[in-house]
Design an enzyme around this catalytic site. Structure first.
Site, PDB file in Angstrom:
ATOM      1  N   LYS A 221       0.798  -1.225   0.000  1.00 29.38           N
ATOM      2  CA  LYS A 221       0.000   0.000   0.000  1.00 29.38           C
ATOM      3  C   LYS A 221       0.838   1.286   0.000  1.00 29.38           C
ATOM      4  CE  LYS A 221      -4.389  -1.602   0.598  1.00 29.38           C
ATOM      5  NZ  LYS A 221      -4.402  -2.815   1.432  1.00 29.38           N
TER       6      LYS A 221
ATOM      7  N   SER B 152       1.821  -9.674  -1.038  1.00 28.45           N
ATOM      8  CA  SER B 152       1.418  -8.271  -0.883  1.00 28.45           C
ATOM      9  C   SER B 152       1.668  -7.685   0.499  1.00 28.45           C
ATOM     10  CB  SER B 152      -0.057  -8.109  -1.256  1.00 28.45           C
ATOM     11  OG  SER B 152      -0.872  -8.940  -0.461  1.00 28.45           O
TER      12      SER B 152
ATOM     13  N   GLU C 134      -9.558   6.783   3.338  1.00 26.61           N
ATOM     14  CA  GLU C 134     -10.404   5.775   3.958  1.00 26.61           C
ATOM     15  C   GLU C 134      -9.524   4.581   4.278  1.00 26.61           C
ATOM     16  OE1 GLU C 134      -9.827   5.860   0.782  1.00 26.61           O
ATOM     17  OE2 GLU C 134      -9.404   3.744   0.386  1.00 26.61           O
TER      18      GLU C 134
HETATM   19  C1  LIG Z   1      -5.238  -3.919   1.251  1.00 27.05           C
HETATM   20  C2  LIG Z   1      -4.521  -5.178   1.005  1.00 27.05           C
HETATM   21  C3  LIG Z   1      -4.872  -6.038  -0.062  1.00 27.05           C
HETATM   22  C4  LIG Z   1      -6.046  -5.800  -0.950  1.00 27.05           C
HETATM   23  O1  LIG Z   1      -5.996  -4.647  -1.718  1.00 27.05           O
HETATM   24  P1  LIG Z   1      -5.650  -4.626  -3.275  1.00 27.05           P
HETATM   25  O2  LIG Z   1      -5.916  -3.229  -3.668  1.00 27.05           O
HETATM   26  O3  LIG Z   1      -6.553  -5.609  -3.963  1.00 27.05           O
HETATM   27  O4  LIG Z   1      -4.231  -5.007  -3.414  1.00 27.05           O
HETATM   28  C5  LIG Z   1      -4.092  -7.162  -0.287  1.00 27.05           C
HETATM   29  N1  LIG Z   1      -3.040  -7.463   0.506  1.00 27.05           N
HETATM   30  C6  LIG Z   1      -2.681  -6.675   1.541  1.00 27.05           C
HETATM   31  C7  LIG Z   1      -1.510  -7.061   2.364  1.00 27.05           C
HETATM   32  C8  LIG Z   1      -3.396  -5.518   1.829  1.00 27.05           C
HETATM   33  O5  LIG Z   1      -3.040  -4.739   2.865  1.00 27.05           O
END
Ligand SMILES: *Cc1c(COP(=O)(O)O)cnc(C)c1O
Length: 402
Positions: free
Chosen positions: A96, A385, A118
């Site tokens: 993020k 992610s 948000e």
């Molecule tokens: C917020 C989040 C997501 C989901 O958001 P995307 O916009 O689909 O990437 C996925 N993995 C993590 C670790 C997150 O914090």
């Protein structure tokens, strides 16, 4: 025009990816969104902006992130070589911050002094509060009261970073209501304020701009894999909430038709109304919060309740570029259930020493199902992610029942 050029050349000038996306907003937001699109276009061509972004990525957020060969997981699955793109190692613990960094630098360029955002699980709120602190800007984060309760640790982190966290009490008291509140604030204070939207969703230019700030994930992974293996991956998978980490790793490979792209949504407790958040399983075309996309809605067009063990995937709509990629057959979308994600969370911890975010665990679950079906000389790339620190209590509740 060649097919090759077509795939990267979205959205069009009106923010459409095929028939998806666009700008469905109240009149008062049209001019601010146009200004934002124009300023972003200028910034992208400005070497000073690109230089600042590059230095901050290197020295503050920690790019490039490593590409890691998960040798033990590969052995365990007994098929394709599994590589992990380690976005979990970024500052604040998830992808993020790629987007929050870009948007806060842009906001400062535009002369804005106040940042709003948000947040659902709180990861985007923490990333935004972090960048606002770094640039000395006022920061307000809107968060549903139910999410504030579930994600108390991230609320504390935001407050310690100097942000004001405003609880939202409307509706389900979760992400959808927090987005509404942030839009309301933006309409009122747009002269001084930039709204840092947290995923590849919403009105144009957000889905496009957010992708541009995240596409570095795939660009790095592509170069790292070429250096290590001298070939491209056979399959790339990523979890899909709004879709920012997935489009971030997919984009650099869109023209490589042989690379299979797989998005993994939240299957929750199974595909039944109200029990999941897999928009491509039973979702229908509609408009929510500025964008035309696939939504979970009932016959009357009312937004359905959603459920996932991971708050970051628990949302009724999905980003327009993913709708487009699905429609043209360039990417496929599947889902993992809560149970499969929790099993993957546990496996990655025990086999590789990495606790992933519960969102991320959905992509790992798919990888563990897919790798055994693939040949040993094939490559499966997983976008890791985020890290699981925020989820340890929730995971322990399910996994450590004595
Ligand atoms: C917020 C989040 C997501 C989901 O958001 P995307 O916009 O689909 O990437 C996925 N993995 C993590 C670790 C997150 O914090």
């Amino acid at each position: 025009m060649s097919r090759k050029a077509d795939l990267l050349a979205v959205p069009d000038a009106s923010g459409h990816f095929g028939e998806y996306g666009g700008r469905y907003v109240p009149e008062t937001l049209v001019a601010p969104l146009e200004e934002l699109a124009a300023e972003f276009a200028k910034a992208q061509k400005d070497p000073a902006f690109q230089h600042e972004l590059k230095e901050m990525r290197r020295d503050f957020t920690g790019r490039p992130t490593p590409l890691y060969f998960a040798e033990r997981l590969t052995q365990h699955c007994g098929g394709a070589k599994i590589y992990l793109k380690r976005e979990d190692l970024l500052h604040t613990g998830a992808h993020k911050i790629n987007n929050a960094l870009g948007q806060v630098i842009l906001a400062r360029r535009m002369g804005k002094r106040r940042i709003i955002a948000e947040t659902g699980a709180g990861q985007h709120g923490v990333a935004t509060a972090t960048m606002a602190a770094r640039y000395g800007m006022e920061c307000i984060i809107y968060m549903g009261e139910e999410d504030m309760r579930r994600q108390a640790l991230n609320v504390t982190r935001m407050r310690l970073l100097g942000a004001k966290v405003v609880g939202v009490t409307a509706g389900q008291k979760t992400l959808k209501e927090a987005v509404n509140e942030a839009m309301r604030d933006w309409v009122t204070n747009v002269r001084t304020t930039h709204y840092v939207l947290g995923t590849a969703y919403g009105a144009h230019p957000y889905p496009y701009m957010v992708r541009e700030f995240h596409k570095v994930i795939g660009e790095e992974a592509r170069a790292q894999l070429m250096e290590r293996e001298e070939k491209l991956p056979d399959v790339i998978c990523a979890c899909v909430g709004g879709g920012s980490n997935a489009i971030g790793i997919f984009y650099a490979f869109l023209n490589d038709q042989k690379v299979r792209l797989v998005g993994v949504e939240a299957g929750g407790e199974g595909i039944q109304p109200g029990r999941h958040a897999a928009r491509f399983q039973g979702g229908k075309l509609g408009v929510l919060q500025g964008s035309k996309s696939f939504l979970l809605q009932n016959e009357d067009g009312q937004i359905e309740l959603t459920h996932s063990v991971s708050a970051g995937l628990d949302y009724a709509a999905v980003g327009p570029e993913h709708c487009h990629l699905k429609e043209i057959g360039r990417a496929e979308y599947t889902y993992a259930t809560d149970d499969e994600a929790l099993a993957a969370f546990s496996n990655l911890g025990r086999i590789e020493g990495i606790l992933p975010a519960l969102e991320t665990a959905h992509a790992v679950a798919f990888a563990m199902k897919e790798a055994p079906k693939m040949e040993k000389d094939q490559i499966l790339l997983v976008n890791l992610s985020g890290r699981g620190d925020k989820d340890v209590n929730e995971a322990a509740r399910f996994l450590l029942k004595a």
